[in-house]
Write an enzyme that holds these catalytic residues in place. Sequence first.
Site, PDB file in Angstrom:
ATOM      1  N   HIS A  18       0.727  -1.209  -0.465  1.00 43.97           N
ATOM      2  CA  HIS A  18      -0.044   0.054   0.156  1.00 43.97           C
ATOM      3  C   HIS A  18       1.055   1.370  -0.041  1.00 43.97           C
ATOM      4  O   HIS A  18       1.056   2.374  -1.180  1.00 43.97           O
ATOM      5  CB  HIS A  18      -1.256   0.135   1.067  1.00 43.97           C
ATOM      6  CG  HIS A  18      -1.865   1.281   1.778  1.00 43.97           C
ATOM      7  ND1 HIS A  18      -2.712   1.298   0.579  1.00 43.97           N
ATOM      8  CD2 HIS A  18      -1.568   2.201   1.624  1.00 43.97           C
ATOM      9  CE1 HIS A  18      -4.051   2.522   0.982  1.00 43.97           C
ATOM     10  NE2 HIS A  18      -2.724   3.224   1.371  1.00 43.97           N
ATOM     11  N   GLU A  19       1.840   1.394   1.041  1.00 48.01           N
ATOM     12  CA  GLU A  19       2.460   2.490   0.851  1.00 48.01           C
ATOM     13  C   GLU A  19       3.079   2.358  -0.502  1.00 48.01           C
ATOM     14  O   GLU A  19       4.298   3.663  -0.568  1.00 48.01           O
ATOM     15  CB  GLU A  19       3.136   2.451   2.252  1.00 48.01           C
ATOM     16  CG  GLU A  19       2.199   2.801   3.290  1.00 48.01           C
ATOM     17  CD  GLU A  19       1.160   3.649   3.598  1.00 48.01           C
ATOM     18  OE1 GLU A  19       1.307   4.884   2.944  1.00 48.01           O
ATOM     19  OE2 GLU A  19       0.363   3.599   4.272  1.00 48.01           O
ATOM     20  N   HIS A  22       2.299   4.405  -3.143  1.00 49.20           N
ATOM     21  CA  HIS A  22       1.826   5.927  -2.805  1.00 49.20           C
ATOM     22  C   HIS A  22       3.628   6.127  -3.131  1.00 49.20           C
ATOM     23  O   HIS A  22       3.619   7.764  -3.961  1.00 49.20           O
ATOM     24  CB  HIS A  22       2.262   6.333  -0.879  1.00 49.20           C
ATOM     25  CG  HIS A  22       0.044   6.161  -0.297  1.00 49.20           C
ATOM     26  ND1 HIS A  22      -0.858   7.171  -1.375  1.00 49.20           N
ATOM     27  CD2 HIS A  22      -0.215   5.799   0.670  1.00 49.20           C
ATOM     28  CE1 HIS A  22      -2.097   6.023  -0.840  1.00 49.20           C
ATOM     29  NE2 HIS A  22      -1.579   5.542   0.622  1.00 49.20           N
TER      30      HIS A  22
END
Length: 418
Positions: A18-19, A22
Amino acid sequence: MNTLLAFIAIFSVLVFVHEWGHLYFAKKAGILCYEFAIGMGPKLFAFERNDTIYTIRLLPIGGYVRMAGEEPEQPTIRPGYEIGLVLDEKDTVKELIVNNKSKHPEAQVVQVERIDLVHDLFVETIDEDTGELVRYPIDEKAFIVQDEVAQIIAPWKRQFGSKPLPKRAMAIFAGPLMNFILGFVILLGLSLYQGVTLSSEIVINGENSPAEAAGLQDGDVITAVNGVEVDSWKEMTTEVKKYPGEEVSIDYERNGEALQTNATLSQVEVMPDEYEGFLGVSGVPEFSLLGSLQYAGNEFINMATSIFDTLGLIFTGQFSLDYISGPVGIYDITDQAVSLGIQTVIFFAALLSINLGVINLMPIPALDGGRLMFLAYEGIRGKPVSPEKEGAIQFIGFALVMLLMIVVTWNDISKLFS
């Protein structure tokens, strides 16, 4: 120990992916990312690479990517401040020493007349010998050192707010997107490894199952349930699930002969006070890339829609805290998955990954969906919400999310001891 390792592994992979989404799209857009963190709280491990500090933190309750411009990060340096300047051979500022200047004998101590760390990147001071104004250019990757901690400066062109709206939106949306991709890839990998069940040919699961009691045998092909024709495993199981604990008619073929029987289905609780029918059969797996892609797509859609259905109960007054789990509840479910084998653990990881993606897209301040909501508002209105208002709303949203997590965790603990 196996449960703990599985829990840590699942959490780490899901948060990392997920990160990383980003981080990747933020850096691709030219946004400076100060930190990439897995976990929250005290720092356990850290290293720096390409202007970003990568950290692992103590508490397994999330992660974050800290992008330049999202909040005030740099120490404030104003006219009148006395600072130290570390210059290179071209008199370009490489470091600005805010305090403890005596520990930096290489620094030239000056009093600031004017300084710009965002746009023009310069510092002006008065030369003590000539009394003239001297301007030093500041390197765009210069460091501000305060309390012996160095942090790279963030010129406007490297800040989140300087980028076009689509690039900012992509940097935010990329987190949930990576969770969706991971979930789909896991489901595809499992289906390629295990095979997929396409036809309604059955294998009996254990003794005394409803199917065995009804006289069904391995290799039978179910053609109808309660008069509804079925041509695939999915259609057959969909019909069976409609009749928990009820007697249904089963049409089937055995060695080319059409037969019929009645079966009293078991019932399985899938949610509090919600049951599905259970016949006690398995399908015959087939190994097919196309079939695996179809299976992964269908499972992905089913998982995502079931999450939306659960969230939709909030608006109908039927929602219960028992429908959601925090870290304690997820750990308990992980323990159950571990007891069923590695493939169940991997399937559970896919479910969690898709769940994480959907939840993060909810239009709640402090979540990715809330941040996308602010960007959508900016796109419609033509200018962003003021940082003060956005910060206040994000803080309230974060507080509410933390409060919900506390309540859910308390509910999880209560269920464990009840």
